[in-house]
Design a protein around this motif. Structure first.
Motif, PDB file in Angstrom:
ATOM      1  N   HIS A  80      19.490   6.344 -32.694  1.00 21.52           N
ATOM      2  CA  HIS A  80      20.869   6.397 -33.173  1.00 21.52           C
ATOM      3  C   HIS A  80      21.572   5.046 -32.978  1.00 21.52           C
ATOM      4  CE1 HIS A  80      21.352  10.573 -34.337  1.00 21.52           C
ATOM      5  NE2 HIS A  80      20.684  10.946 -33.251  1.00 21.52           N
ATOM      6  N   ARG A  81      21.237   4.346 -31.900  1.00 20.00           N
ATOM      7  CA  ARG A  81      21.856   3.036 -31.648  1.00 20.00           C
ATOM      8  C   ARG A  81      21.455   2.036 -32.736  1.00 20.00           C
ATOM      9  NH1 ARG A  81      20.087  -1.462 -28.572  1.00 20.00           N
ATOM     10  NH2 ARG A  81      18.360  -0.238 -27.714  1.00 20.00           N
ATOM     11  N   ILE A  82      20.203   2.089 -33.164  1.00 22.94           N
ATOM     12  CA  ILE A  82      19.750   1.197 -34.238  1.00 22.94           C
ATOM     13  C   ILE A  82      20.492   1.516 -35.533  1.00 22.94           C
ATOM     14  CG2 ILE A  82      17.768   0.535 -35.653  1.00 22.94           C
ATOM     15  CD1 ILE A  82      17.645  -0.575 -32.821  1.00 22.94           C
ATOM     16  N   LEU A  83      20.632   2.792 -35.852  1.00 26.57           N
ATOM     17  CA  LEU A  83      21.343   3.179 -37.074  1.00 26.57           C
ATOM     18  C   LEU A  83      22.822   2.812 -36.992  1.00 26.57           C
ATOM     19  CD1 LEU A  83      19.673   6.648 -37.769  1.00 26.57           C
ATOM     20  CD2 LEU A  83      19.179   4.456 -38.869  1.00 26.57           C
ATOM     21  N   ASP A  84      23.398   2.900 -35.791  1.00 24.99           N
ATOM     22  CA  ASP A  84      24.784   2.464 -35.608  1.00 24.99           C
ATOM     23  C   ASP A  84      24.941   0.987 -35.956  1.00 24.99           C
ATOM     24  OD1 ASP A  84      25.561   4.957 -34.739  1.00 24.99           O
ATOM     25  OD2 ASP A  84      25.488   4.462 -32.604  1.00 24.99           O
ATOM     26  N   LEU A  85      23.992   0.177 -35.514  1.00 23.51           N
ATOM     27  CA  LEU A  85      24.041  -1.268 -35.779  1.00 23.51           C
ATOM     28  C   LEU A  85      23.966  -1.544 -37.276  1.00 23.51           C
ATOM     29  CD1 LEU A  85      21.631  -2.496 -32.956  1.00 23.51           C
ATOM     30  CD2 LEU A  85      24.031  -3.119 -33.157  1.00 23.51           C
ATOM     31  N   VAL A  86      23.063  -0.847 -37.945  1.00 25.75           N
ATOM     32  CA  VAL A  86      22.901  -1.055 -39.385  1.00 25.75           C
ATOM     33  C   VAL A  86      24.182  -0.674 -40.120  1.00 25.75           C
ATOM     34  CG1 VAL A  86      21.595  -0.364 -41.434  1.00 25.75           C
ATOM     35  CG2 VAL A  86      20.404  -0.730 -39.265  1.00 25.75           C
ATOM     36  N   GLY A  89      26.635  -3.347 -40.244  1.00 29.71           N
ATOM     37  CA  GLY A  89      26.232  -4.569 -40.924  1.00 29.71           C
ATOM     38  C   GLY A  89      25.441  -5.519 -40.057  1.00 29.71           C
ATOM     39  N   LYS A  90      24.939  -5.023 -38.940  1.00 30.77           N
ATOM     40  CA  LYS A  90      24.136  -5.859 -38.046  1.00 30.77           C
ATOM     41  C   LYS A  90      22.656  -5.570 -38.248  1.00 30.77           C
ATOM     42  CE  LYS A  90      27.885  -5.822 -34.665  1.00 30.77           C
ATOM     43  NZ  LYS A  90      28.292  -5.464 -33.287  1.00 30.77           N
ATOM     44  N   SER A  91      21.817  -6.367 -37.617  1.00 35.44           N
ATOM     45  CA  SER A  91      20.389  -6.252 -37.856  1.00 35.44           C
ATOM     46  C   SER A  91      19.622  -6.064 -36.555  1.00 35.44           C
ATOM     47  CB  SER A  91      19.867  -7.489 -38.593  1.00 35.44           C
ATOM     48  OG  SER A  91      18.554  -7.263 -39.057  1.00 35.44           O
ATOM     49  N   PHE A  92      18.331  -5.864 -36.689  1.00 38.25           N
ATOM     50  CA  PHE A  92      17.420  -5.708 -35.560  1.00 38.25           C
ATOM     51  C   PHE A  92      16.063  -6.226 -36.012  1.00 38.25           C
ATOM     52  CE2 PHE A  92      17.057  -1.952 -38.175  1.00 38.25           C
ATOM     53  CZ  PHE A  92      15.704  -1.644 -38.154  1.00 38.25           C
ATOM     54  N   TYR A  93      15.072  -6.170 -35.140  1.00 37.05           N
ATOM     55  CA  TYR A  93      13.721  -6.518 -35.565  1.00 37.05           C
ATOM     56  C   TYR A  93      12.738  -5.454 -35.105  1.00 37.05           C
ATOM     57  CZ  TYR A  93      12.406  -8.334 -30.859  1.00 37.05           C
ATOM     58  OH  TYR A  93      12.123  -8.482 -29.521  1.00 37.05           O
ATOM     59  N   LEU A  94      11.589  -5.433 -35.745  1.00 35.51           N
ATOM     60  CA  LEU A  94      10.534  -4.481 -35.448  1.00 35.51           C
ATOM     61  C   LEU A  94       9.436  -5.143 -34.632  1.00 35.51           C
ATOM     62  CD1 LEU A  94      10.268  -2.992 -39.037  1.00 35.51           C
ATOM     63  CD2 LEU A  94      10.964  -1.670 -37.031  1.00 35.51           C
ATOM     64  N   TYR A  95       8.829  -4.355 -33.759  1.00 30.84           N
ATOM     65  CA  TYR A  95       7.693  -4.836 -32.965  1.00 30.84           C
ATOM     66  C   TYR A  95       6.674  -3.712 -32.858  1.00 30.84           C
ATOM     67  CZ  TYR A  95       5.319  -5.246 -28.346  1.00 30.84           C
ATOM     68  OH  TYR A  95       4.405  -5.228 -27.315  1.00 30.84           O
ATOM     69  N   THR A  96       5.443  -3.986 -33.237  1.00 31.73           N
ATOM     70  CA  THR A  96       4.350  -3.048 -33.021  1.00 31.73           C
ATOM     71  C   THR A  96       3.114  -3.867 -32.687  1.00 31.73           C
ATOM     72  OG1 THR A  96       3.304  -1.025 -33.868  1.00 31.73           O
ATOM     73  CG2 THR A  96       3.527  -2.872 -35.417  1.00 31.73           C
ATOM     74  N   GLY A  97       1.990  -3.204 -32.495  1.00 33.57           N
ATOM     75  CA  GLY A  97       0.818  -3.960 -32.065  1.00 33.57           C
ATOM     76  C   GLY A  97      -0.485  -3.244 -32.311  1.00 33.57           C
ATOM     77  N   ARG A  98      -1.550  -3.936 -31.931  1.00 33.38           N
ATOM     78  CA  ARG A  98      -2.907  -3.414 -32.106  1.00 33.38           C
ATOM     79  C   ARG A  98      -3.801  -4.028 -31.034  1.00 33.38           C
ATOM     80  NH1 ARG A  98      -7.243  -0.746 -32.450  1.00 33.38           N
ATOM     81  NH2 ARG A  98      -9.035  -1.636 -33.508  1.00 33.38           N
ATOM     82  N   TYR A 404      19.837 -10.840 -43.015  1.00 34.08           N
ATOM     83  CA  TYR A 404      20.847 -10.920 -41.971  1.00 34.08           C
ATOM     84  C   TYR A 404      20.566 -12.144 -41.102  1.00 34.08           C
ATOM     85  CZ  TYR A 404      22.041  -6.058 -42.985  1.00 34.08           C
ATOM     86  OH  TYR A 404      22.431  -4.908 -43.597  1.00 34.08           O
ATOM     87  N   ASP A 405      21.587 -12.912 -40.828  1.00 34.65           N
ATOM     88  CA  ASP A 405      21.426 -14.047 -39.931  1.00 34.65           C
ATOM     89  C   ASP A 405      21.580 -13.536 -38.506  1.00 34.65           C
ATOM     90  OD1 ASP A 405      21.328 -16.364 -38.568  1.00 34.65           O
ATOM     91  OD2 ASP A 405      22.882 -17.405 -39.702  1.00 34.65           O
ATOM     92  N   VAL A 406      20.460 -13.048 -37.927  1.00 34.25           N
ATOM     93  CA  VAL A 406      20.537 -12.437 -36.614  1.00 34.25           C
ATOM     94  C   VAL A 406      20.840 -13.452 -35.524  1.00 34.25           C
ATOM     95  CG1 VAL A 406      19.012 -10.527 -37.172  1.00 34.25           C
ATOM     96  CG2 VAL A 406      18.037 -12.623 -36.275  1.00 34.25           C
ATOM     97  N   LYS A 418      30.466 -14.079 -35.755  1.00 36.96           N
ATOM     98  CA  LYS A 418      31.014 -13.642 -37.035  1.00 36.96           C
ATOM     99  C   LYS A 418      30.320 -12.377 -37.558  1.00 36.96           C
ATOM    100  CE  LYS A 418      33.993 -16.948 -37.661  1.00 36.96           C
ATOM    101  NZ  LYS A 418      35.438 -16.671 -37.739  1.00 36.96           N
ATOM    102  N   GLY A 419      28.993 -12.286 -37.315  1.00 36.79           N
ATOM    103  CA  GLY A 419      28.276 -11.121 -37.799  1.00 36.79           C
ATOM    104  C   GLY A 419      28.266 -11.012 -39.300  1.00 36.79           C
ATOM    105  N   LYS A 420      28.286 -12.109 -39.993  1.00 33.51           N
ATOM    106  CA  LYS A 420      28.342 -12.066 -41.446  1.00 33.51           C
ATOM    107  C   LYS A 420      26.958 -11.838 -42.039  1.00 33.51           C
ATOM    108  CE  LYS A 420      32.449 -14.987 -42.010  1.00 33.51           C
ATOM    109  NZ  LYS A 420      32.981 -16.219 -42.575  1.00 33.51           N
ATOM    110  N   LYS A 421      26.972 -11.072 -43.086  1.00 33.41           N
ATOM    111  CA  LYS A 421      25.740 -10.779 -43.796  1.00 33.41           C
ATOM    112  C   LYS A 421      25.488 -11.842 -44.859  1.00 33.41           C
ATOM    113  CE  LYS A 421      23.566  -7.036 -46.393  1.00 33.41           C
ATOM    114  NZ  LYS A 421      23.742  -5.670 -46.874  1.00 33.41           N
ATOM    115  N   LYS A 422      24.261 -12.363 -44.839  1.00 36.58           N
ATOM    116  CA  LYS A 422      23.939 -13.378 -45.840  1.00 36.58           C
ATOM    117  C   LYS A 422      23.723 -12.738 -47.209  1.00 36.58           C
ATOM    118  CE  LYS A 422      21.694 -17.035 -43.174  1.00 36.58           C
ATOM    119  NZ  LYS A 422      20.431 -17.763 -42.995  1.00 36.58           N
ATOM    120  N   GLU A 423      24.042 -13.461 -48.206  1.00 33.85           N
ATOM    121  CA  GLU A 423      23.795 -12.975 -49.562  1.00 33.85           C
ATOM    122  C   GLU A 423      22.309 -13.072 -49.862  1.00 33.85           C
ATOM    123  OE1 GLU A 423      25.917 -11.684 -51.701  1.00 33.85           O
ATOM    124  OE2 GLU A 423      27.588 -11.878 -50.305  1.00 33.85           O
ATOM    125  N   LYS A 424      21.771 -12.058 -50.518  1.00 36.80           N
ATOM    126  CA  LYS A 424      20.374 -12.126 -50.942  1.00 36.80           C
ATOM    127  C   LYS A 424      20.228 -13.112 -52.080  1.00 36.80           C
ATOM    128  CE  LYS A 424      18.967  -7.448 -49.693  1.00 36.80           C
ATOM    129  NZ  LYS A 424      18.340  -6.213 -50.183  1.00 36.80           N
TER     130      LYS A 424
END
Length: 425
Positions: A80-86, A89-98, A404-406, A418-424
């Motif tokens: 829920h915290r990740i969805l709140d950030l989105v 207008g904020k971003s996050f990153y993913l991490y997984t492994g093998r 997003y400029d994280v 600022k938390g500004k979203k970059k234009e695609k």
């Protein structure tokens, strides 16, 4: 036999009948598989419920992945915290492994990568993938050079899953550890005692010191400051980790130590376990070619393995099967279809026909064979196009591209930004 001996035998039998889960061993007590509701209680995570699925749909504007809808990814920590950030207008990153222990990955290894690929596409975020070749050297009877070679081969299968090279960094622990990453490893090591890792991972006095210190290495990618080229040294970019729930002990430790390091706790999405062909109580191993379907298997091998080894929920004879129907809760062919047959309506139709006895075991297996032959062939076709140059490109430390400029986003700790979203583009 004395009363004390009888009591001990009964206790041992109870232990044998219990599910057992740690990062290296998963044992189910019945063909229905692990009791995941009980596992949620033991691990203290949260169940992915309908309310969370609705939030996924609302925030992303798309239907949740069938892994989520069907409970294959069933548990979470702070999603829920990740969805709140989105939503802000904020971003996050993913991490997984093998952990590369064989040159050929099997179907079960695909599950976290398929989910991670969907998450990357839907949220349009960067991703880091850790290859724990050092772990496999410490736990397996493998040479250093072999572990590194296996990591390279597994990277080609991971790339073939379709990850965006502009938003994905894959790294080998043997090759990458150093600099800011190693500093974070040290920070974790200084804050976790030997007694704590013994309690979490079951280490004892005979465990080699490499195993004892390894959990800190798996923790480090959950902190954005471990990747200064990607995040510009910012230490508060939130992290989401899709993984099988047997990896949760690593990240419970990580979440415990993160605040004491001044870092954000990572969020997690947990998946169920992919069963062996012989059923949930059997062990699936990369060293046993008949325990699963491998990404190198030919169409004929897939057909033979499923017909010969896939545990059936069917009855002893056709007459009894027509009368009572098959048991989808234990049938491996049906379970595999829940992972890889994306069409919900078709899957439900198969479930109803098999459960009612209209569909026989051989017919169910034939449905799975068609699905897996196509899946594996498509993967092999893409993998053949993956070159050593592609591997080097994914594994070169570099700045990644994402909308997003994280590095400049505001965080939830009240810092200025600022938390500004970059234009695609």
């Amino acid at each position: 036999m004395s009363t004390a001996e009888e009591t001990k035998v009964e206790v041992d039998k109870e232990k044998e009948q219990e599910d057992y889960v740690d990062p290296w061993t998963v044992t189910a007590s019945s063909q229905k598989g692990v009791d995941y509701d009980k596992l949620i209680d033991i691990f203290g995570s949260s169940k992915i419920d309908e309310a969370l699925l609705e939030r996924f749909k609302k925030v992303t504007g798309t239907e949740p992945h069938h892994f989520l809808r069907r409970g294959i990814f069933f548990s979470h920590r702070e999603m829920h915290r990740i969805l709140d950030l989105v939503e802000k207008g904020k971003s996050f990153y993913l991490y997984t492994g093998r952990g590369p222990s064989s040159d050929a990955m099997h179907l079960g290894h695909l599950i976290p990568f398929m989910m991670t690929k969907w998450l990357q596409d839907v949220f349009d975020v960067p991703l880091v993938i850790q290859l724990t070749d050092d772990e496999k050297y410490l736990w397996k009877d493998l040479e250093l050079g072999t572990c590194r070679k296996l990591a390279n081969e597994n990277t080609k299968d991971i790339i073939a899953c379709g990850f965006d090279v502009n938003k994905t960094f894959i790294f080998s622990d043997m090759e990458f550890i150093g600099g800011e990453f190693y500093k974070n490893v040290l920070r974790v090591q200084k804050r976790v005692t030997f007694n704590q890792v013994k309690g979490i991972f079951g280490f004892d006095d005979s465990s080699v010191i490499g195993k004892i210190m390894f959990p800190a290495i798996q923790a480090a990618p959950a902190f954005s400051s471990s990747f200064p080229l990607i995040f510009g040294g910012k230490k508060d970019v939130p992290c989401l980790i899709p993984c099988a729930i047997d990896q949760d002990p690593y990240f419970r430790m990580t979440r415990d130590v993160a605040p004491r390091m001044g870092f954000e706790k990572p969020a997690l999405l947990h998946s169920t376990f992919f069963p062996a062909l012989q059923g949930a109580i059997s062990k699936m191993s990369a060293s046993d070619e008949n325990s699963s379907i491998f990404l190198t298997d030919t169409p004929n091998m897939i057909k033979k393995k499923i017909n010969k080894y896939a545990f059936s929920g069917g009855r002893d004879n056709i007459e009894e099967h027509r009368e009572k129907g098959g048991d989808c809760e234990v049938d491996v062919s049906y379970k595999y279809l829940t992972f890889f047959l994306e069409d919900d309506e078709q899957l439900e139709n198969i479930r109803q026909q098999y459960s009612s006895g209209q569909m026989l075991t051989g017919e169910l297996k034939a449905e799975l064979i068609k699905v897996l032959q196509k899946l594996i062939q498509d993967h092999q076709n893409i993998r053949q196009t993956v070159t050593d140059d592609n591997v080097r490109e994914f594994m070169t430390p570099r700045k990644l591209n994402f909308p997003y400029d994280v590095v400049q986003i505001d965080d939830d700790l009240g810092k200025k930004g600022k938390g500004k979203k970059k234009e695609k583009k």
